[in-house]
Enzyme design. Structure first.
Site, PDB file in Angstrom:
ATOM      1  N   CYS A   1       0.818  -1.229   0.000  1.00 23.24           N
ATOM      2  CA  CYS A   1       0.000   0.000   0.000  1.00 23.24           C
ATOM      3  C   CYS A   1       0.844   1.268   0.000  1.00 23.24           C
ATOM      4  CB  CYS A   1      -0.945   0.018   1.189  1.00 23.24           C
ATOM      5  SG  CYS A   1      -2.079  -1.356   1.186  1.00 23.24           S
TER       6      CYS A   1
ATOM      7  N   HIS B   1      -3.132   7.159   2.869  1.00 28.58           N
ATOM      8  CA  HIS B   1      -3.552   5.864   2.329  1.00 28.58           C
ATOM      9  C   HIS B   1      -4.930   5.525   2.916  1.00 28.58           C
ATOM     10  CE1 HIS B   1      -3.907   1.798   1.184  1.00 28.58           C
ATOM     11  NE2 HIS B   1      -3.694   1.314   2.391  1.00 28.58           N
TER      12      HIS B   1
ATOM     13  N   ASN C   1     -10.002   0.009   0.049  1.00 30.63           N
ATOM     14  CA  ASN C   1      -8.540   0.100   0.079  1.00 30.63           C
ATOM     15  C   ASN C   1      -8.000  -0.359  -1.277  1.00 30.63           C
ATOM     16  OD1 ASN C   1      -5.812  -0.316   0.420  1.00 30.63           O
ATOM     17  ND2 ASN C   1      -5.993  -1.356   2.394  1.00 30.63           N
TER      18      ASN C   1
END
Ligand code: ACO
Length: 343
Positions: free
Chosen positions: A130, A270, A300
């Protein structure tokens, strides 16, 4: 290839001559298919209420059967090139940050290069889960800063739906597909990337990982039966470390730039979990309305999440030229970090 960026002395960069690097263009793309929490309720034992309360996610986008990571990346990249007012032939380097490449090799970046028609560009992939976009931004910045390359395309692109165990309610509600891209070029003013800090802790690799299908546990019937080729995550342990590391990363960025939190116009974090983002905002005493949040729509999207949120906020006029933006990333590895950009 033009060896040295504009702004350098004609004979190349002097020792110690470093250029300021700006985000010259940005773009994003998400697949058309929307998968809502209500639809997930029909497939697994979960509820819209649980997902919204525990994560903030309401829906996510899912690729169609004929779409690969490179297809999302190319669409985001074309938009970024258009905004930067350059053509594919002007691109010197393509970096694709992804956890789900089209294939083991060649790199997805090479496939993107071909689909874009960026014939002069060098291309490679980068893996930092990520945090991949932030790692790509850092690498791309070094090439432009040193005068080695003039235009670097940094793309975060993911098809997380292909890494997801759709029977595991602890993970399948969290992830989505998408891509975001930026063009990095030399800045002719003081605006640009002001700081980047990266961190890793490989001792915690097993908090979020896809254990099977690589060289450690090669593909086999067992891998497929036990779904070792899908995301395994220790959610609540990851949660606590994410909050602490994101807060520390923000303080490190502020110290390095000599700024206070009041100097930050927009925080683009994020997009993992709304509760993580609220906890970080509380600890930093940062107003939540100045935090760019779109995980309710996309979930996500791993390496795509920061450039996707950034592009959305630039496109709808929230982030304006001259604004100071703080990027904060956290992901598998573990990896985390920050960047401060004056847009
Ligand atoms: N629906 C209903 N119940 C569920 C669901 C679901 N989708 N998922 C889990 N539960 C249940 C669990 O089974 C558990 O039940 P039990 O107590 O009977 O065992 C209960 O809910 C609580 O589970 P927890 O895992 O403790 O829930 P938590 O509040 O921690 O939320 C979550 C889980 C959303 C995963 C959270 O921990 C989180 O967001 N963690 C961080 C994720 C992250 O930041 N990842 C980093 C980036 S990812 C990357 O790099 C690829």
């Amino acid at each position: 290839m033009q060896r040295f960026a504009q702004g350098c002395p004609k004979d190349g960069p002097r020792k110690g001559f470093l250029l300021k690097v700006r985000i010259a263009g940005n773009g994003s793309y998400v697949p058309e298919t929307v998968l809502t929490n209500r639809e997930l309720e029909k497939r697994i034992e979960t509820s819209d209420q649980w997902i919204v309360e525990r994560t903030g996610i309401r829906e996510r986008r899912i690729v169609s059967s004929d779409e690969a990571t490179s297809d999302l990346a190319v669409k985001a990249a074309f938009e970024a090139l258009k905004r930067a007012a350059i053509s594919p032939e002007d691109v010197d380097l393509i970096i694709v940050a992804t956890s789900m490449p089209d294939m083991f090799f060649p790199s997805t970046a090479c496939i993107v290069q071909d689909k874009l028609g960026a014939k002069r560009a060098a291309a490679f992939d980068l893996s930092a889960a990520c945090s991949g976009f932030l790692y790509g931004l850092s690498v791309g910045e070094q090439y432009v800063r040193s005068g080695t390359y003039r235009n670097v395309l940094v793309i975060g692109a993911e098809t997380m739906s292909r890494l997801t165990d759709w029977d595991d309610r602890r993970t399948c509600v969290l992830f989505g597909d998408g891509a975001g891209a930026v063009v990095l070029s030399p800045s002719d003013s003081d605006r640009g990337i002001l700081s980047v800090h990266l961190h890793s802790d490989g001792a915690l690799f097993d908090l979020i990982c896809v254990p099977g299908g690589g060289s450690a546990i090669p593909p086999s019937e067992k891998v497929l039966l036990e779904k070792l080729n899908t995301i395994k995550m220790k959610g609540s342990e990851t949660f606590k470390i994410a909050v602490r590391n994101l807060e520390e990363a923000a303080h490190e960025a502020l110290r390095a730039t000599g700024m206070s939190i009041e100097d930050i116009d927009w925080l683009v974090p994020h997009q993992a979990n709304i509760r993580i983002l609220k906890a970080v905002a509380d600890r930093l005493k940062f107003p939540k309305e100045k935090m760019v949040i779109n995980l309710d729509k996309y979930g996500n999207t791993s390496a795509a999440s920061i450039p996707l949120a950034f592009d959305e906020a630039v496109s709808d006029g929230r982030i304006q030229e001259g604004d100071t933006v703080l990027f904060l990333a956290f992901g598998g590895g573990l990896t985390w970090g920050s960047a401060v950009v004056q847009y």
